[in-house]
Design a protein around this motif. Structure first.
Motif, PDB file in Angstrom:
ATOM      1  N   LEU A  17       1.277   6.957  -6.890  1.00 13.55           N
ATOM      2  CA  LEU A  17       0.014   7.753  -7.193  1.00 13.55           C
ATOM      3  C   LEU A  17       0.697   9.305  -6.871  1.00 13.55           C
ATOM      4  CD1 LEU A  17      -2.874   6.196  -5.487  1.00 13.55           C
ATOM      5  CD2 LEU A  17      -2.350   6.625  -8.412  1.00 13.55           C
ATOM      6  N   GLU A  74       1.867   1.641  -3.182  1.00 12.19           N
ATOM      7  CA  GLU A  74       1.364   2.114  -4.401  1.00 12.19           C
ATOM      8  C   GLU A  74       1.556   3.660  -4.316  1.00 12.19           C
ATOM      9  OE1 GLU A  74      -3.245   0.863  -5.080  1.00 12.19           O
ATOM     10  OE2 GLU A  74      -2.090  -0.597  -4.969  1.00 12.19           O
ATOM     11  N   LEU A  75       0.845   4.030  -2.554  1.00 13.98           N
ATOM     12  CA  LEU A  75       0.686   5.349  -2.494  1.00 13.98           C
ATOM     13  C   LEU A  75       1.708   6.363  -3.054  1.00 13.98           C
ATOM     14  CD1 LEU A  75      -0.696   5.325   0.986  1.00 13.98           C
ATOM     15  CD2 LEU A  75      -1.998   6.474  -0.802  1.00 13.98           C
ATOM     16  N   ASP A  79       3.585  10.260  -9.413  1.00 11.02           N
ATOM     17  CA  ASP A  79       2.427  10.978 -10.320  1.00 11.02           C
ATOM     18  C   ASP A  79       2.414  12.040 -10.294  1.00 11.02           C
ATOM     19  OD1 ASP A  79       2.705   8.709 -12.097  1.00 11.02           O
ATOM     20  OD2 ASP A  79       0.878   8.154 -11.959  1.00 11.02           O
ATOM     21  N   GLU A  80       1.523  12.195  -8.797  1.00  9.46           N
ATOM     22  CA  GLU A  80       0.992  13.651  -9.043  1.00  9.46           C
ATOM     23  C   GLU A  80       1.708  14.571  -9.178  1.00  9.46           C
ATOM     24  OE1 GLU A  80      -2.336  14.530  -8.923  1.00  9.46           O
ATOM     25  OE2 GLU A  80      -2.901  12.499  -9.419  1.00  9.46           O
ATOM     26  N   LYS A 129       0.453  -0.954  -0.091  1.00 10.76           N
ATOM     27  CA  LYS A 129      -0.073   0.185  -0.430  1.00 10.76           C
ATOM     28  C   LYS A 129       0.340   1.649  -0.154  1.00 10.76           C
ATOM     29  CE  LYS A 129      -3.913  -1.668   1.460  1.00 10.76           C
ATOM     30  NZ  LYS A 129      -6.034  -1.124   0.885  1.00 10.76           N
TER      31      LYS A 129
END
Length: 107
Positions: free
Chosen positions: A10, A6-7, A13-14, A3
């Motif tokens: 993200l 994954e965070l 990506d942001e 997790k």
């Protein structure tokens, strides 16, 4: 752990998207927009010329009307002379009538 990874993905990506947007904004700020107003200026110039022409024609018309009104007479001279003459004759006739009635006719 998956997790968190994954965070993190993200978040990365942001951040990348945010950096791309910032770069795009910088490019937009560097590109200056110039507005071509030459056609608009030409249109205003033509409009101003037309306004000046109309103003000249109105001034000409105004001066013509002013001259006409200055020379205008309500009655012709001969009519005024006849009217004053008839008033004088009537006044004299009235005086004679009063004189004749008062002095010549006994009461």
């Amino acid at each position: 752990m998956a997790k968190v990874e994954e965070l993190m993905a993200l978040m990365i990506d942001e951040i990348n998207r945010y950096e791309q947007l910032v770069k795009k904004m910088e490019k937009l700020q560097q590109n200056k927009l110039e507005i071509d107003v030459s056609k608009l200026e030409n249109t205003f110039q033509i409009h101003q010329e037309k306004i000046n022409e109309h103003e000249k024609s109105y001034e000409f018309f105004y001066h013509q009307m002013e001259a006409l009104l200055k020379n205008a007479k309500i009655y012709p001279k001969w009519a005024v002379i006849v009217f004053i003459g008839s008033l004088a004759i009537n006044f004299v006739g009235l005086i004679l009538l009063i004189f004749a009635r008062h002095y010549l006719m006994p009461t």
